[in-house]
Write an enzyme that holds these catalytic residues in place. Structure first.
Site, PDB file in Angstrom:
ATOM      1  N   SER A   1      50.664 -34.768 -19.073  1.00 24.67           N
ATOM      2  CA  SER A   1      51.973 -34.327 -18.630  1.00 24.67           C
ATOM      3  C   SER A   1      52.966 -34.831 -19.634  1.00 24.67           C
ATOM      4  CB  SER A   1      52.269 -34.909 -17.237  1.00 24.67           C
ATOM      5  OG  SER A   1      53.665 -34.929 -17.009  1.00 24.67           O
TER       6      SER A   1
ATOM      7  N   ARG B   1      32.685  11.981  -4.820  1.00 19.39           N
ATOM      8  CA  ARG B   1      33.391  10.986  -5.636  1.00 19.39           C
ATOM      9  C   ARG B   1      34.733  10.826  -4.981  1.00 19.39           C
ATOM     10  NH1 ARG B   1      32.881  12.878 -10.809  1.00 19.39           N
ATOM     11  NH2 ARG B   1      30.741  12.325 -10.288  1.00 19.39           N
TER      12      ARG B   1
END
Lengths: 453, 453, 453, 453
Positions: free
Chosen positions: B281, B321
């Site tokens: 950090s 489809r």
């Protein structure tokens, strides 16, 4: 090979459109840098003008024009720490004179920059969605007005039910879309900047300056970005993300119903909707696929799951910064923005090219030989013929007998035995005329057309 | 700017790793071309060798080395028809001599190529995941064996419960991972090629050749791709996609529990797990974030939603489809593959660097002053002291009194009035020794260690 | 009022059926008691026969016949501790002589009983689902065989594509259902009993007896319940839950495609499927709603989300018993079981009453005037007429011109200039006959019919 | 056996509470009847008072007191048609004189009654949730004020970060809860009645009366039910359902973060939160499980999936009434209401009994020996000592060296060579005092306490 840079170019993201560049990694990077520059400006740091110039600060909610950081290198560097802001700060400072460097990222935590940049990106994307929705609404309003009185059959549970109008159907899409637009606008106006520092107390800002300065910084930072001022840090208070997500999913829902109705009405057997730019097929040159509707539907199937991901993350936002939930938001929110951007653009184009085959509409309405009026027949003739007789006539008509003929005969028999009622004295033809049984359909169209978009 | 090509470079995809190149757009394109070439080869077309050479056919489940199609241009061209295969066929033919062109895509439909290519990609990704899982298992097995007898406290509903061992905890992770590996292996061996033609009947293949040839083509095509032969076309029979998705989500679940336990055990107050490459950090230089565990967790939060998207699509695969459901699978499956690839790699590295702070383990176990043995005390001493007395002693110990002392006194009093029982004659020290109350924990470790990975 | 007891009677659970009694709260309670009795029996405790008799032990995977615990009171009592097993143990002991009481729940933890009971319930429900699927398959196989050669039009992206057969469509449903049945059977045979004790080490079982006894107890316990023996406790290894959930969702997907295709084919305009027991409407007496298909679809929309809940819980199974994730599984799994039970029963009934309107099938196929054969025309005539001429003819036919006539004229012109080809010499009528362009459709039906269900 | 009536009594619905009776089947039935009576009243039918009296009309948003329909029989009857309203109308009419019967359900469609009844139920449930949230907020505000200045450590990515206060953490929960409350209130005020008739045009209402009457009926109907007047029918415009769902999930998220933080802070090793009514364990009498937090968390894990189900249904609302999507909403919405009702009640009780172990808070804060102040040290001392020296001191402190001692020595050395800086002249003790590094934490508490709930 140029095209190998990057993971995703939109190849298998069906609704990918030019608009999704608004939320691409390159746009994201520009937004990060914009947030960093905005913070320097909010500090009213002496370096602010220099830094603004170096990165191409534009202001007014725009992203910087010259982020000047190599995206691929940043991606690699961001893996170790879990977010790209840590290496980004180093890369930005490296572009500045030593004296300007400390001003960058002063007091901030990675989440301040990342969340603010995401909100900035989101706002730009939402505004593009809103612009598409306005155009979409305009096309639909024209359709609704044009077909205000085109009578068609209402379908419930897949079956012909009663008459309605094409205009009323379109007005119903408009109502859904207007509502989602209204939610998006509300959310857009409330997207807050994030500024809390490492633990969400702004202690580092106080340490760098004083309590009063730290108190005013979040609003100043938000103003630079054109975002709403936060009431407090929202590191683990994630409604800004989930309300945005919800509004986007709601928009997808509304687009989805429009697309699903068009896809259904464009089926070969139904043929009521004619799409303007049908998709082709190499093998079957006759096909006119409603490709735009299909793509919007594909987006809409995915949206609820992305919204749920944001909620799952929001509900797990523990501590002062959670151990994974925050990170899970990034790709989910970005994919949701991209998906709605694409769906809105595609739907806009679909609506612009949409027309009605009124012959098909009339042909379909006539398919059941007047049975779409069976509710009306029941209401109007039960007082005259009794409910048993009416039910029997409709049952026989459902089996193929002539509805009008049976009704005529029954009414004639009834009139022999009693005073003809006011209503029954109307002709059977009028009774079975679907145009006379569309209720308030016209009002709904007028209402939708009236409202300024 | 090179980095602006493409939408997504991995900037905000937390577990993005080198491995996700296996499912990038570039890899996808190569897989498409591979499927097209494999079809020519399956046809035993005279042009097969020429075409194989042009595109860099490799065989053996590898993708072609020279797809030779501009990705960005293909993306733009694929928007109109809704999928990239239609323009791809044209682009491939353009690279060939006129006489070789008709052999490309003969009899196939877009879905044949797209589904087969996705399965090819999936298989390559799954095998990489499996390789990472093998290494992960190895690291964990070493940990389990090393800490086979390191007694720690089992925690249930967040509270200290009874003793267990670090080894048993690790063995539990291994069992989850082994199961998901076994599912992935099964799925991997069954990923089928797709070949059905426009309507799923293979009629075009019959028309181009004959019934017998059309019947053998799917298996031949699958063999060229190194995929399983389909029993029939699966255009709307989507278990190959959902079973793959389920196995991937199951893998994510298993990785998630491992990561969550490590993240929990690495908390500052608990400190039992030490991670090898903690994240830093910029603001808080002392932090040792378990970044890898955090990233895996972020992936795991998202996985179930992607799996659900695949199921929602599978359940809507209407007609021959569907009108959107198939298209919705592509980004969801690809993102799920990418996510599990990244999570597996990250978890592998996490495990490789993981070690146990045995002092913290012992310190935590001692926190409740023997109360982790209250179940054992109840079992062993109820026959001697009665359940009321035992319950009272434990209640007082929970309030802070000395458990060992109270037990000693109670037993002494009991022995005065009756024959000492066999068990109670053991010392209180032994009774409260957690090492003597770990049941079959060692067996679980031995079992996990035995199984060849 | 009797009907006010209980929260949910099935009023708004659309696919609720008689079968869901298998997973009701009453069934759940019986399963809990069954698990407790099974544990006593596995211990070979002297009280085992007495206790078995008191609660109506049946064995053979059946639940006890006389749980003898007030359900409503148990619900109230279970709130404080978060699960019903703690108060249940007290209630069961209260029904026994003091000497038999200590045998109840010996060594076990709540999760042992709860998880085992859920698996017992699941197995009973899964077997019922499987029985319904067998009947469903039988009805579908009859349909497929009956309509093996009923030519219909394949639809892709909502548009007519090429011919196929009704039988092939049904065979495709069968393949989906067979696969889900196979997954369910595999999962069913592996559903394990749970026995780990408080911390998953079985330490209490060792303390009550010895290492060897504790080692053999889980398998003995499983045998009493007719469940699979666990390899180890799976308190936080949740594949038994998620694999079950995945197989159930997969089953829902397969049922969903069947129902969606039927609902689509039953639409007024399409009319190919005739449902046996249509739903009515009070207002519109002519309607024949495909209510069963609608209800199955409603179930299928919900299933993926329930499956995802199970995965989300599985991926959060931290510690030795998690702080919420385990509890989240119970309602999700039970609702998923109920939903699939209802959907399977409803689909079974739907299939049993389903028939084909072959006239509608033929009428729809004829709608595009031969264009469903455009792929065949392209394949067969391109060698004769050239691709440009064929494409032009099909384009004109799409705009309404007579396809057969144009082809006839073009062929005649072609034959004048060159030797007639073998294929072109066939009549145009034969070329445009859909019966001659169904590829392997018949094989797929034969294959589906052959396989023993 | 009484307890066998009904499917679900709350046995395995962890957060089931007394409040969920508000959305039980019995309540649902009462709401149906209420909607039917309200419609008669809105018609101003002469039978209205009689019918109101028969069913126990209460008005004012209350449900009728005497629905008088057998719930179990209704459930059975509702299966065929797919919804319970069709048989309900018959059952209601059977309780009336023949002359009053036609007034029931006049012009309406099942969806009008069902949607309106669900909204009525939802409103009653939402108001109960709101009432619980008010009490929850009160308890939390007291906690926040009490611990306004109790310094604790902020945790990010599981690690100690910088100081914050217990009050600030609680204020953060309050902000989340306030926002979700505000959303719920907005949604609550907008829940509309539904009235559209069979096809959504209100044609039957026009046929029964006239255009003007039909136009005013929806608002009159809504007024009778105490719901908002709809702008038009929303049969397929489902934002009323999804916005409600989103607000409920948002509420669950907020409750979830509260519960997760409490569960985490109640862990044995952390021990900062003390829960008032811990759950017990039969086997481990010392345990104090934070059962309420666990139950809330279990609810929160499920909520996003239920919300997503509502969106998936909303996006599939095709035609004038869809073929499954509408039916899918019912159980999902009801379960979500039940879940949030239970979670709110449970969270309310959890908050009421919650207290802070300030010694544990202080002990944990001290664990890192001042490193929680490393950010402050860096900010304050970098100008004096230089960034390299400060980083080295912090690195050595992270490895165990004495931070204060090292800083003291370094400052003393620095002061020898140059003018002491203003800040550095402060004592190291003050610099490392966490109380002096909590930024605006107090302001956040004051802000949360000020706002009237």
């Amino acid at each position: 090979l140029r095209s190998e840079a990057g993971f995703d170019h939109g190849l298998l993201t069906p609704v990918s459109s030019g608009a999704d560049a608004l939320v691409s990694d390159a746009a994201m990077l520009a937004a990060f840098v914009t947030a960093e520059v905005a913070l320097v400006r909010a500090w009213r740091d002496p370096s602010a003008e220099t830094i603004s110039r170096v990165f191409g600060w534009s202001g007014g909610g725009q992203v910087v024009t010259d982020p000047g950081v190599d995206l691929d290198r940043l991606v690699v560097a961001s893996v170790a720490g879990g977010n790209p802001v840590i290496p980004l700060v180093g890369a930005l400072r490296a572009r500045l004179d030593p004296s300007d460097r400390p001003a960058v990222h002063r007091g901030a935590t990675s989440q301040d920059i990342l969340d603010s940049a995401l909100m900035l990106l989101a706002r730009r994307a939402v505004r593009r969605v809103l612009a598409d929705l306005v155009q979409l609404r305009h096309s639909l309003a024209v359709l609704a007005v044009t077909h205000r009185d085109t009578v068609t059959v209402a379908r419930t549970l897949t079956q012909h039910a009663v008459p309605t109008t094409v205009g009323a159907r379109v007005a119903s899409w408009i109502r859904s879309l207007d509502r989602s637009r209204s939610r998006l606008e509300t959310v857009d106006s409330q997207l807050p900047a994030q500024l809390g520092g490492a633990g969400g107390t702004l202690a580092a800002f106080v340490a760098h300056a004083d309590h009063a300065t730290a108190s005013r910084l979040p609003a100043a930072f938000a103003a630079e970005l054109g975002l709403a001022a936060p009431d407090a840090p929202w590191h683990t208070v994630r409604w800004p993300v989930t309300e945005l997500g919800d509004a986007l999913v709601q928009t997808a829902d509304a687009l989805g119903v429009f697309a699903a109705d068009v896809a259904m009405g464009a089926r070969t057997e139904i043929g009521e909707w004619i799409v303007g730019a049908p998709g082709g097929s190499s093998a079957m040159p006759h096909k006119r696929n409603p490709a735009a509707a299909v793509l919007v539907r594909s987006a809409v199937l995915r949206a609820p799951h992305l919204g749920a991901t944001l909620h799952a993350a929001a509900g797990a936002a523990v501590d002062e910064r959670p151990d994974g939930a925050w990170h899970a938001e990034w790709p989910a929110l970005r994919e949701l923005l991209r998906l709605v951007l694409g769906a809105a653009t595609t739907a806009r184009d679909l609506a612009a090219g949409l027309s009605v085959d009124t012959q098909a509409v009339a042909r379909n309405l006539a398919l059941t030989g007047g049975l779409a009026l069976s509710e009306r027949v029941t209401i109007e003739l039960t007082p005259v013929l009794g409910s048993v007789a009416v039910a029997e006539i409709i049952a026989r008509a459902s089996a193929g007998d002539d509805l009008a003929g049976m009704l005529q005969a029954a009414l004639r028999a009834a009139e022999e035995v009693e005073e003809p009622s006011r209503r029954a004295s109307g002709s059977i033809g009028a009774l079975l005329d679907p145009v006379r049984y569309i209720g308030l359909a016209g009002d709904f169209v007028d209402h939708a057309a009236e409202e300024a978009s």
